[in-house]
Design an enzyme around this catalytic site. Structure first.
Site, mmCIF file in Angstrom:
data_model
loop_
_atom_site.group_PDB
_atom_site.id
_atom_site.type_symbol
_atom_site.label_atom_id
_atom_site.label_comp_id
_atom_site.label_asym_id
_atom_site.label_seq_id
_atom_site.Cartn_x
_atom_site.Cartn_y
_atom_site.Cartn_z
ATOM 1 N N LYS A 174 -9.684 1.352 -2.356
ATOM 2 C CA LYS A 174 -9.871 0.861 -0.988
ATOM 3 C C LYS A 174 -11.254 1.239 -0.463
ATOM 4 C CE LYS A 174 -7.424 1.172 3.486
ATOM 5 N NZ LYS A 174 -6.287 1.860 4.140
ATOM 6 N N GLU A 204 0.844 -1.190 0.000
ATOM 7 C CA GLU A 204 0.000 0.000 0.000
ATOM 8 C C GLU A 204 0.884 1.246 0.000
ATOM 9 O OE1 GLU A 204 -3.681 1.829 2.666
ATOM 10 O OE2 GLU A 204 -2.093 0.717 3.693
ATOM 11 N N CYS A 256 -5.006 -3.215 2.980
ATOM 12 C CA CYS A 256 -4.716 -2.906 4.382
ATOM 13 C C CYS A 256 -5.933 -3.011 5.303
ATOM 14 C CB CYS A 256 -4.061 -1.530 4.464
ATOM 15 S SG CYS A 256 -3.141 -1.245 6.008
#
Length: 271
Positions: A113, A41, A154
């Protein structure tokens, strides 16, 4: 067998420096026989000073890191999962975007995300990703040399519904690039990654940021490859950046799914 490489990074505040590091890793991965390289990330920029970072947050087509990675992938003839870069959207918000680049340098998939990291830790660390970033709204999978690849980033790791959807899509591999904090990583990183692999009966590949960054943060590292049974095949530790390699065996996926057909046995839970 499919050979992959993971680039554990300590990305900084200058995209040009990060791009050069990734391009070097693309070459190293290809020399090591990898068909795909996975990066963390925020591989192209780690900077918690959003005013300073904003100079580098541009539309996807203007991002210098992405452009250099696409060129490097085409020259090396391998796929690259660019774990994420910050991208300026048309509405002025930012997206934390993962891009899958194929061996010709074309963009094969994009994933923004979904879950924003808005937390206050006991250490005093406070993060408000949603202050700048807009959440994504789509579950994304793509066919690659390692099979059907599902994409997450993440903090997504903590939300089982996303991985339920990736399991239903029969992903062979799930990529979870990350920049985990040290306290949350020490407590939850390994157990959650292993759980996601077991739940989906799939390989999980987690390229991570590591160490002390130029913006003052510290990340946990421990880039992982986990097999569908939950066994850890690669753990790159929490000390330094570098390349790691692993072999993914498609037969292992079929073997685990035949022994424990949890995906086939799954039922809707009554509300």
């Amino acid at each position: 067998m499919a050979r992959i490489a993971l680039f554990q990074m300590t990305s900084g505040i200058e995209p040009g420096d990060n791009a050069r590091a990734i391009v070097g890793a693309v070459g190293g991965a290809a020399m090591g026989g990898a068909q795909m390289l996975f990066t963390p990330e925020m591989a192209g920029l780690v900077d918690r000073d959003r005013r300073r970072a904003s100079a580098h947050v541009v539309p996807e087509g203007q991002n210098v890191v992405l452009a250099q990675v696409r060129d490097a992938a085409a020259r090396a003839g391998i796929w690259v999962v660019l774990g994420s870069i910050p991208v300026l959207r048309d509405d002025g918000r930012w997206a934390n975007r993962c891009l899958v680049v194929d061996s010709s340098g074309n963009i094969a998939a994009r994933y923004d995300k979904i879950h924003m990291f808005d937390v206050d830790l006991a250490t005093g660390e406070s993060w408000r990703e949603s202050n700048a970033y807009a959440p994504g709204e789509e579950v994304v999978t793509v066919e690659t040399p390692v099979g059907r690849l599902g994409l997450a980033i993440c903090y997504d790791l903590r939300f089982p519904a996303l991985f339920e959807a990736l399991g239903r899509a029969r992903c062979d591999v799930i990529s979870i690039p990350a920049a985990f904090t040290v306290p949350t990583g020490a407590a939850h990183w390994h157990v959650l990654q292993r759980a996601r692999a077991i739940e989906a009966s799939a390989y999980v590949v987690c390229a991570a940021q590591v160490g002390k960054h130029a913006d003052g943060r510290e990340t946990y590292g421990h880039s992982l490859v986990i097999d569908p049974w939950g066994d850890v095949l690669l753990d790159m530790g929490g000390e330094q950046a570098g390349l790691g390699f692993a072999e993914l065996d498609p037969a292992r996926i079929a073997e685990v799914r035949s022994q424990l057909p949890s995906l086939a046995n799954k039922r809707e839970i009554p509300r």
